[in-house]
Scaffold this motif. Structure first.
Motif, PDB file in Angstrom:
ATOM      1  N   UNK A 201     -18.191  -5.610   1.713  1.00  0.00           N
ATOM      2  CA  UNK A 201     -16.865  -4.993   1.882  1.00  0.00           C
ATOM      3  C   UNK A 201     -16.865  -3.600   1.233  1.00  0.00           C
ATOM      4  N   UNK A 202     -16.588  -2.575   2.025  1.00  0.00           N
ATOM      5  CA  UNK A 202     -16.428  -1.223   1.455  1.00  0.00           C
ATOM      6  C   UNK A 202     -15.039  -1.115   0.820  1.00  0.00           C
ATOM      7  N   UNK A 203     -14.039  -1.393   1.633  1.00  0.00           N
ATOM      8  CA  UNK A 203     -12.645  -1.239   1.191  1.00  0.00           C
ATOM      9  C   UNK A 203     -11.798  -2.419   1.649  1.00  0.00           C
ATOM     10  N   UNK A 204     -10.827  -2.764   0.818  1.00  0.00           N
ATOM     11  CA  UNK A 204      -9.745  -3.652   1.222  1.00  0.00           C
ATOM     12  C   UNK A 204      -8.461  -2.925   0.805  1.00  0.00           C
ATOM     13  N   UNK A 205      -7.326  -3.621   0.781  1.00  0.00           N
ATOM     14  CA  UNK A 205      -6.103  -2.936   0.369  1.00  0.00           C
ATOM     15  C   UNK A 205      -5.139  -3.960  -0.223  1.00  0.00           C
ATOM     16  N   UNK A 206      -4.060  -3.464  -0.806  1.00  0.00           N
ATOM     17  CA  UNK A 206      -3.034  -4.382  -1.317  1.00  0.00           C
ATOM     18  C   UNK A 206      -1.797  -4.231  -0.450  1.00  0.00           C
ATOM     19  N   UNK A 207      -1.545  -5.272   0.331  1.00  0.00           N
ATOM     20  CA  UNK A 207      -0.338  -5.346   1.150  1.00  0.00           C
ATOM     21  C   UNK A 207       0.696  -6.188   0.404  1.00  0.00           C
TER      22      UNK A 207
ATOM     23  N   UNK B 161      -9.809   3.282   7.556  1.00  0.00           N
ATOM     24  CA  UNK B 161      -9.390   2.029   8.206  1.00  0.00           C
ATOM     25  C   UNK B 161      -8.514   1.223   7.264  1.00  0.00           C
ATOM     26  N   UNK B 162      -8.836   1.246   5.966  1.00  0.00           N
ATOM     27  CA  UNK B 162      -8.019   0.479   5.028  1.00  0.00           C
ATOM     28  C   UNK B 162      -6.815   1.260   4.519  1.00  0.00           C
ATOM     29  N   UNK B 163      -6.801   2.577   4.704  1.00  0.00           N
ATOM     30  CA  UNK B 163      -5.525   3.275   4.483  1.00  0.00           C
ATOM     31  C   UNK B 163      -4.557   2.779   5.570  1.00  0.00           C
ATOM     32  N   UNK B 164      -5.046   2.685   6.788  1.00  0.00           N
ATOM     33  CA  UNK B 164      -4.207   2.092   7.848  1.00  0.00           C
ATOM     34  C   UNK B 164      -3.931   0.630   7.462  1.00  0.00           C
ATOM     35  N   UNK B 165      -4.976  -0.165   7.368  1.00  0.00           N
ATOM     36  CA  UNK B 165      -4.861  -1.561   6.960  1.00  0.00           C
ATOM     37  C   UNK B 165      -3.825  -2.339   7.780  1.00  0.00           C
ATOM     38  N   UNK B 166      -3.443  -3.482   7.256  1.00  0.00           N
ATOM     39  CA  UNK B 166      -2.480  -4.312   7.985  1.00  0.00           C
ATOM     40  C   UNK B 166      -1.148  -3.590   8.131  1.00  0.00           C
TER      41      UNK B 166
ATOM     42  N   UNK C  20       4.276   0.613   2.749  1.00  0.00           N
ATOM     43  CA  UNK C  20       3.107   0.799   3.612  1.00  0.00           C
ATOM     44  C   UNK C  20       3.472   0.841   5.085  1.00  0.00           C
ATOM     45  N   UNK C  21       4.138  -0.197   5.580  1.00  0.00           N
ATOM     46  CA  UNK C  21       4.510  -0.229   6.998  1.00  0.00           C
ATOM     47  C   UNK C  21       5.470   0.919   7.309  1.00  0.00           C
ATOM     48  N   UNK C  22       6.465   1.102   6.435  1.00  0.00           N
ATOM     49  CA  UNK C  22       7.471   2.135   6.658  1.00  0.00           C
ATOM     50  C   UNK C  22       6.859   3.526   6.733  1.00  0.00           C
ATOM     51  N   UNK C  23       5.930   3.827   5.847  1.00  0.00           N
ATOM     52  CA  UNK C  23       5.291   5.153   5.839  1.00  0.00           C
ATOM     53  C   UNK C  23       4.587   5.425   7.164  1.00  0.00           C
TER      54      UNK C  23
ATOM     55  N   UNK D  20      -1.939   1.349  -1.120  1.00  0.00           N
ATOM     56  CA  UNK D  20      -2.895   1.166  -2.215  1.00  0.00           C
ATOM     57  C   UNK D  20      -4.175   0.629  -1.592  1.00  0.00           C
ATOM     58  N   UNK D  21      -5.266   1.384  -1.713  1.00  0.00           N
ATOM     59  CA  UNK D  21      -6.525   0.862  -1.165  1.00  0.00           C
ATOM     60  C   UNK D  21      -7.451   0.471  -2.307  1.00  0.00           C
ATOM     61  N   UNK D  22      -8.336  -0.473  -2.034  1.00  0.00           N
ATOM     62  CA  UNK D  22      -9.208  -1.011  -3.073  1.00  0.00           C
ATOM     63  C   UNK D  22     -10.655  -0.758  -2.688  1.00  0.00           C
ATOM     64  N   UNK D  23     -11.348  -0.018  -3.557  1.00  0.00           N
ATOM     65  CA  UNK D  23     -12.775   0.243  -3.359  1.00  0.00           C
ATOM     66  C   UNK D  23     -13.536  -0.959  -3.892  1.00  0.00           C
ATOM     67  N   UNK D  24     -14.195  -1.688  -3.022  1.00  0.00           N
ATOM     68  CA  UNK D  24     -14.806  -2.977  -3.411  1.00  0.00           C
ATOM     69  C   UNK D  24     -16.262  -2.850  -3.843  1.00  0.00           C
ATOM     70  N   UNK D  25     -16.823  -1.647  -3.873  1.00  0.00           N
ATOM     71  CA  UNK D  25     -18.239  -1.532  -4.271  1.00  0.00           C
ATOM     72  C   UNK D  25     -18.407  -0.754  -5.574  1.00  0.00           C
TER      73      UNK D  25
END
Ligand SMILES: NC(=O)c1ccc[n+]([C@@H]2O[C@H](COP(=O)([O-])OP(=O)(O)OC[C@H]3O[C@@H](n4cnc5c(N)ncnc54)[C@H](OP(=O)(O)O)[C@@H]3O)[C@@H](O)[C@H]2O)c1
Length: 327
Positions: A35-41, A122-127, A159-162, A322-327
């Motif tokens: 995993x490169x990136x995940x995010x906090x939704x 991709x994870x700035x977009x995220x869910x 996140x969704x609103x932005x 909020x994105x999470x750098x997983x590496x």
């Protein structure tokens, strides 16, 4: 080889811990991803803090989305080294999720990373961004056009609103960003919001059929605000129901539906069919504009540092993504 994961346990009560796991500890799947990136939704925050019932089994790694590189797969349509993303499909809910250095998933959930953006973007977009795009897609499929009037976006600085504000503005829609935080004015203006209104200052009627002033809405908060916005929506406008940040309740009369042709569209990202999911991810930079990534990302966090952010997100201490750098 042990790796770090943000794992949610249910004993003595729901809580999360940063733990070391082995690949064999992960839910079954035919594909291993670094995993490169995940995010906090919002959903991740509810799940990891125990403030909402999100997870169907325990223990489970949090994270409803991820982007990274295939380490190994038995699916001939994908190959090791390929960049992919996964969102929804139950990861972080009933299958180990993306807030970990490694994930093991079913290859039927993989989306080949579109050329228009990298795994971080991709994870700035995220869910969140995906869901905003899905709402816009469904509204347009149902006849929404800019000339029907302004689109109200509630929970606008989240996140969704932005993403809703930013994408709609770039697509020629007038937007009314509804926020509970006056401090978010400059941020929302920077995303392209036409009008910015504070939640407690919006003049919404209690009438079941009120003056038609909105072309449609993207709603992230539910409750009384959603009920009243429906009553103020113009002929054949669309209201996309996405979230419940204020309340899951909806107290509405049928008049806007039967007298104005207003549609209430349900948006569910978790179980969006794979063909539509793939189409929406491919739209960014094509049918949809590319969002202002660096304006919307508010912080990049290391996986080892995620713990305080779950409560902070629910308590409105952050905006955007909020994105999470997983590496
Ligand atoms: N249906 C789906 O598939 C789907 C997908 C993603 C998210 N969601 C849901 O959509 C909502 C937004 O998600 P998100 O990831 O954008 O969350 P987020 O980043 O935490 O944003 C939520 C925003 O809602 C507003 N808000 C929060 N608490 C509120 C309250 N008590 N009353 C009024 N407004 C409040 C705040 O915006 P302001 O400060 O600007 O008011 C906050 O920034 C959540 O309910 C989430 O569960 C649903």
């Amino acid at each position: 080889m042990p790796f770090l994961a943000c794992r949610v346990f249910d004993s003595p009560e729901v809580n999360h811990q940063l733990v070391q796991l082995e690949l064999n500890d992960l839910s079954d799947g035919d594909t291993v991803i670094k995993v490169d990136y995940s995010s906090i939704n919002y959903k991740d925050a509810l799940a990891a803090s125990g403030r909402g019932k999100i997870m169907k089994s325990f223990p489970l790694n949090a994270g409803i989305d991820l982007a990274g590189t295939i380490e190994q797969t038995s699916n001939p349509n994908f190959k090791a080294g390929q960049k992919i993303l996964v969102n929804g499909c139950g990861i972080g809910e009933n299958h180990d999720g993306g807030l970990a250095e490694y994930a093991r998933v079913k290859s039927e959930w993989l989306i080949a990373l579109p050329e228009a953006y990298d795994t971080r973007q991709a994870m700035i977009i995220g869910t969140a961004g995906f869901t905003a795009a899905l709402a816009i897609y469904r509204m347009q499929q149902n006849g929404q056009t800019p000339d029907k009037g302004p689109i109200v976006v509630t929970g606008a600085s989240g996140g969704v609103g932005s993403f809703a504000v930013n994408l709609l503005s770039k697509m020629g829609y007038e937007t009314i960003a509804l926020t509970s935080r006056q401090s978010m004015r400059d941020y929302l203006q920077g995303l392209g919001a036409g009008q910015i209104t504070e939640l407690d200052k919006l003049d919404l009627s209690d009438k079941p059929l009120a003056k038609a002033v909105y072309g449609g809405a993207i709603d992230n908060i539910g409750g009384e605000t959603l009920s009243k916005i429906i009553a103020h929506t113009n002929l054949w406008g669309n209201v996309a129901s996405i979230g419940l940040a204020d309340s899951p309740k909806l107290n509405a009369m049928v008049f806007p539906f039967i007298l104005r042709g207003v549609s209430l569209l349900g948006i569910s990202s978790t179980n969006c069919p794979m063909d539509l999911r793939t189409k929406i991810w491919q739209q960014f930079g094509n049918e949809l504009p590319l969002p202002d990534f660096e304006k919307i990302v508010s912080e990049e966090i290391k996986l080892a540092d995620v713990s305080p952010y779950f409560d902070q997100l629910i308590d409105k201490k952050h905006h955007g993504r909020l994105i999470v750098n997983c590496q």
